[in-house]
Design a protein around this motif. Sequence first.
Motif, PDB file in Angstrom:
ATOM      1  N   ASN A 131      25.276  82.140  25.866  1.00 31.01           N
ATOM      2  CA  ASN A 131      26.066  81.169  26.644  1.00 31.01           C
ATOM      3  C   ASN A 131      26.278  81.657  28.070  1.00 31.01           C
ATOM      4  N   VAL A 132      26.615  82.934  28.213  1.00 33.69           N
ATOM      5  CA  VAL A 132      26.822  83.493  29.548  1.00 33.69           C
ATOM      6  C   VAL A 132      25.511  83.503  30.330  1.00 33.69           C
ATOM      7  N   LEU A 133      24.439  83.924  29.687  1.00 32.35           N
ATOM      8  CA  LEU A 133      23.137  83.980  30.371  1.00 32.35           C
ATOM      9  C   LEU A 133      22.707  82.606  30.856  1.00 32.35           C
ATOM     10  N   ARG A 134      22.851  81.597  30.004  1.00 31.54           N
ATOM     11  CA  ARG A 134      22.430  80.249  30.385  1.00 31.54           C
ATOM     12  C   ARG A 134      23.260  79.735  31.550  1.00 31.54           C
ATOM     13  N   ALA A 135      24.538  80.043  31.540  1.00 32.29           N
ATOM     14  CA  ALA A 135      25.393  79.601  32.648  1.00 32.29           C
ATOM     15  C   ALA A 135      24.995  80.300  33.947  1.00 32.29           C
ATOM     16  N   LEU A 136      24.785  81.617  33.882  1.00 34.66           N
ATOM     17  CA  LEU A 136      24.473  82.372  35.092  1.00 34.66           C
ATOM     18  C   LEU A 136      23.110  82.003  35.667  1.00 34.66           C
ATOM     19  N   THR A 137      22.114  81.797  34.809  1.00 34.93           N
ATOM     20  CA  THR A 137      20.760  81.521  35.307  1.00 34.93           C
ATOM     21  C   THR A 137      20.597  80.089  35.796  1.00 34.93           C
ATOM     22  N   LYS A 138      21.491  79.187  35.406  1.00 32.76           N
ATOM     23  CA  LYS A 138      21.354  77.778  35.801  1.00 32.76           C
ATOM     24  C   LYS A 138      22.421  77.318  36.784  1.00 32.76           C
ATOM     25  N   GLU A 139      23.462  78.113  36.980  1.00 32.69           N
ATOM     26  CA  GLU A 139      24.587  77.639  37.785  1.00 32.69           C
ATOM     27  C   GLU A 139      24.797  78.424  39.068  1.00 32.69           C
ATOM     28  N   GLY A 140      23.734  79.042  39.615  1.00 32.07           N
ATOM     29  CA  GLY A 140      23.841  79.595  40.962  1.00 32.07           C
ATOM     30  C   GLY A 140      23.712  81.100  41.090  1.00 32.07           C
ATOM     31  N   PHE A 141      23.965  81.864  40.000  1.00 28.41           N
ATOM     32  CA  PHE A 141      23.897  83.320  40.131  1.00 28.41           C
ATOM     33  C   PHE A 141      22.482  83.777  40.473  1.00 28.41           C
ATOM     34  N   ALA A 142      21.475  83.052  39.987  1.00 28.51           N
ATOM     35  CA  ALA A 142      20.079  83.420  40.237  1.00 28.51           C
ATOM     36  C   ALA A 142      19.517  82.800  41.514  1.00 28.51           C
ATOM     37  N   ASP A 143      20.350  82.113  42.281  1.00 27.54           N
ATOM     38  CA  ASP A 143      19.917  81.498  43.540  1.00 27.54           C
ATOM     39  C   ASP A 143      19.421  82.578  44.491  1.00 27.54           C
ATOM     40  N   LEU A 144      18.239  82.367  45.071  1.00 23.59           N
ATOM     41  CA  LEU A 144      17.676  83.371  45.966  1.00 23.59           C
ATOM     42  C   LEU A 144      18.541  83.620  47.206  1.00 23.59           C
ATOM     43  N   SER A 145      19.404  82.678  47.518  1.00 22.40           N
ATOM     44  CA  SER A 145      20.312  82.923  48.646  1.00 22.40           C
ATOM     45  C   SER A 145      21.343  84.001  48.304  1.00 22.40           C
ATOM     46  N   GLN A 146      21.430  84.338  47.015  1.00 27.11           N
ATOM     47  CA  GLN A 146      22.372  85.369  46.572  1.00 27.11           C
ATOM     48  C   GLN A 146      21.704  86.738  46.464  1.00 27.11           C
ATOM     49  N   VAL A 147      20.486  86.862  46.984  1.00 30.38           N
ATOM     50  CA  VAL A 147      19.703  88.068  46.750  1.00 30.38           C
ATOM     51  C   VAL A 147      20.424  89.323  47.229  1.00 30.38           C
ATOM     52  N   HIS A 148      21.225  89.227  48.298  1.00 27.88           N
ATOM     53  CA  HIS A 148      21.979  90.388  48.783  1.00 27.88           C
ATOM     54  C   HIS A 148      23.120  90.738  47.839  1.00 27.88           C
ATOM     55  N   SER A 149      23.757  89.736  47.267  1.00 30.42           N
ATOM     56  CA  SER A 149      24.930  89.995  46.412  1.00 30.42           C
ATOM     57  C   SER A 149      24.560  90.643  45.088  1.00 30.42           C
ATOM     58  N   TRP A 150      23.263  90.633  44.741  1.00 30.13           N
ATOM     59  CA  TRP A 150      22.861  91.292  43.495  1.00 30.13           C
ATOM     60  C   TRP A 150      22.954  92.816  43.604  1.00 30.13           C
ATOM     61  N   ASN A 151      22.989  93.337  44.819  1.00 27.93           N
ATOM     62  CA  ASN A 151      23.040  94.792  44.991  1.00 27.93           C
ATOM     63  C   ASN A 151      24.470  95.284  44.799  1.00 27.93           C
ATOM     64  N   GLN A 152      24.647  96.210  43.875  1.00 25.22           N
ATOM     65  CA  GLN A 152      25.979  96.740  43.610  1.00 25.22           C
ATOM     66  C   GLN A 152      26.334  97.829  44.613  1.00 25.22           C
ATOM     67  N   SER A 198      30.675  95.561  21.903  1.00 23.85           N
ATOM     68  CA  SER A 198      31.689  95.664  22.952  1.00 23.85           C
ATOM     69  C   SER A 198      31.153  95.297  24.333  1.00 23.85           C
ATOM     70  N   SER A 199      29.814  95.306  24.483  1.00 26.86           N
ATOM     71  CA  SER A 199      29.227  94.974  25.789  1.00 26.86           C
ATOM     72  C   SER A 199      28.947  93.486  25.939  1.00 26.86           C
ATOM     73  N   CYS A 200      29.254  92.703  24.913  1.00 28.86           N
ATOM     74  CA  CYS A 200      28.996  91.256  24.967  1.00 28.86           C
ATOM     75  C   CYS A 200      30.158  90.549  25.636  1.00 28.86           C
ATOM     76  N   ASN A 201      30.333  90.838  26.923  1.00 30.93           N
ATOM     77  CA  ASN A 201      31.345  90.143  27.710  1.00 30.93           C
ATOM     78  C   ASN A 201      30.714  89.732  29.032  1.00 30.93           C
ATOM     79  N   GLU A 202      31.386  88.864  29.752  1.00 32.91           N
ATOM     80  CA  GLU A 202      30.803  88.277  30.956  1.00 32.91           C
ATOM     81  C   GLU A 202      30.428  89.332  31.984  1.00 32.91           C
ATOM     82  N   SER A 203      31.259  90.349  32.165  1.00 32.70           N
ATOM     83  CA  SER A 203      31.010  91.368  33.166  1.00 32.70           C
ATOM     84  C   SER A 203      29.768  92.184  32.841  1.00 32.70           C
ATOM     85  N   LYS A 204      29.648  92.621  31.594  1.00 36.44           N
ATOM     86  CA  LYS A 204      28.494  93.440  31.197  1.00 36.44           C
ATOM     87  C   LYS A 204      27.200  92.625  31.225  1.00 36.44           C
ATOM     88  N   VAL A 205      27.271  91.383  30.767  1.00 32.83           N
ATOM     89  CA  VAL A 205      26.075  90.544  30.770  1.00 32.83           C
ATOM     90  C   VAL A 205      25.635  90.272  32.204  1.00 32.83           C
TER      91      VAL A 205
END
Length: 465
Positions: A178-199, A86-93
């Motif tokens: 699929n979700v991990l590969r998209a997130l790590t290659k398409e901008g989510f891991a960009d260091l300019s996003q370092v602030h947005s990683w904080n919940q 049940s945790s294999c969805n985009e939000s949880k990943v």
Amino acid sequence: MRTTEKPLSSYQAAREWTPDSWRDRPITQQPVWPDENRLRGVLDELALLPPLVFPGEINELRSELARVADGRAFLLQAGDCAERFSSCNESKVRSKLRVILQLAILLTYGSGLPVVKVGRIAGQFGKPRSSPVELVDGVELPVFRGDIVNDPAPTVAARQPDAERLLRAYHHSSATLNVLRALTKEGFADLSQVHSWNQEFVCRCPAGQQYESAAQDITWALRFMAACGADVTADRPSALTQTNLYTSHEALLPDYEQALTRHRPRTGTWYGTSAHMLWIGDRTRDLDGAHVELMSGLANPIGVKVGPTITPDDLVALCDRLDPHHVSGRLVLISRMGADRVGDLLPPLVRAVELTGRRVVWACDPMHGNTFRSASGYKTRRLADITREIGEFFRVHRSEGTMPGGVHLELTGDDVTECLGGADEVLDTHLCERYETACDPRLNASQSIELAFRVAELLREHHGG
């Protein structure tokens, strides 16, 4: 003294290893499948499906782990105790990836070392158990062995092992990847996003505020680089915008792992393609057992959980069995002793392995040796004990002149109350509020960040920073 590396395939040929040679060995921790014919049909179907990960990626991880063994990088292996379908969805990943990225950037920021990120994700669906049955409201039921085997609902029907779940595990792993590969290659891991990683819930706690301060420093560093002529905005180098996250899980079910074993004819090498790294648990590391036999012939990096009952001779024998040619980056030895015992039990093991001349990765699992049942009845762990075991792990390696290579954590990006302590002070009375794990208690995001700052300090001290 370092020995010359040899291809794993030469070892396989010499021993006549085959993907099914494990079937002649004693085996533990296996479900009793009610329909053997259906099990065989599922395994045949899995064997025809595409690999989840690829040999080139596996080899890349082994190269990165070789750097860890040399002290030129640090391993962060982290994720769920037991993943749920049940945790294999985009939000949880996304939530899991976010906290792993936060920890990795804090470790690099605090120590100056690159971090090799390996998730307990996209396949950690099975769990070893201390008993095949349990009592629930006075009724004896088969124990929950993870979503890959059965369902946790407390009924006889739900707890029945179901071979169809092996296929579901494959497809949920594929979707997660699929979700991990998209997130790590398409901008989510960009260091300019370092602030947005904080919940939001983390931002309110002391650890989150300390993280924000570090993120501000990183942002200013990027601006400084840009001001000095290094263009980090228009033509961004991939090191700043992308990352590699490798996958791992405990290879608990040899049937499943064999079905996803693939041969690379060009090199004559076999790879387990269910994950980049596989590990053998403390309960299944029998030298002559099925799990060790299967893992011995795969070219993947292999982890071994090293618990308090293992002897130096046992460990050296396992190293000889799994890594006869001293392949750098091949073995990750994951110590899980408990905070009160690691200082006494780990040194002779480290010395014994060091005498073999191998370059292994020593990692600390501070979770499993520090689990207890609280007064309120919940299985839990104290952040203070987890932190103390890691500190003792570093102290042992400093004393022995060896490398503390990594940490192995059970955590979540969610605001759970499963482990005690932390700056927010989760108490026993709080455990019932958001206790959501399918098996063992996990650190929440703020506790994980707090721990990362301490590990970064230990790394800096060890490397003379």
